[in-house]
Design an enzyme around this catalytic site. Sequence first.
Site, mmCIF file in Angstrom:
data_model
loop_
_atom_site.group_PDB
_atom_site.id
_atom_site.type_symbol
_atom_site.label_atom_id
_atom_site.label_comp_id
_atom_site.label_asym_id
_atom_site.label_seq_id
_atom_site.Cartn_x
_atom_site.Cartn_y
_atom_site.Cartn_z
ATOM 1 C CE LYS A 44 49.163 51.227 28.072
ATOM 2 N NZ LYS A 44 48.626 51.479 26.725
ATOM 3 C CE LYS A 46 45.138 54.138 29.403
ATOM 4 N NZ LYS A 46 44.618 54.101 28.026
#
Length: 130
Positions: A44, A46
């Site tokens: 993602k 992240k």
Amino acid sequence: MKKVLTYGTFDLLHYGHINILQRAKAMGDYLVVGLSTDEFNALKGKMCYFSYEERKKMLEALRCVDLVIPENCWEQKVEDVKEFRIDTFVMGNDWEGKFDFLKDYCEVVYLPRTPEISTTQIKKDIANRK
Ligand code: C2G
């Protein structure tokens, strides 16, 4: 027993996270949280401050959370809804419409995000205070 499911990274747990978890739980009797693994977060884009185990421990300490399962990929949601016999799927409305395919399997609810707070903002504010 009405079962509710939601997903997220929940890094640097804050009151915006707590709000949606409590509102999700209030929609039923049992809340399952799909917690993004460190590997999935990399997908993602992240970088988490806390590891999966640390983030899991914090969620499991919340009275409104009944079960934490790993979220390893985007594609596991239908299987999770079936496996855990989920009645209602809940996400913040930054995801509005993105998970409507689940409507074939359960109720899909998007809730308004809590304004002004995000993990990214927390990191920025702390960096600026150095
Ligand atoms: N959230 C919120 N208000 C905020 C911040 C977050 O309601 N101020 C909600 C998000 O909408 C989401 C949940 O809290 O429903 C978790 O947010 P994140 O940890 O940022 O999760 P996200 O990166 O959106 O991952 O497959 C779905 C993904 O795993 C969701």
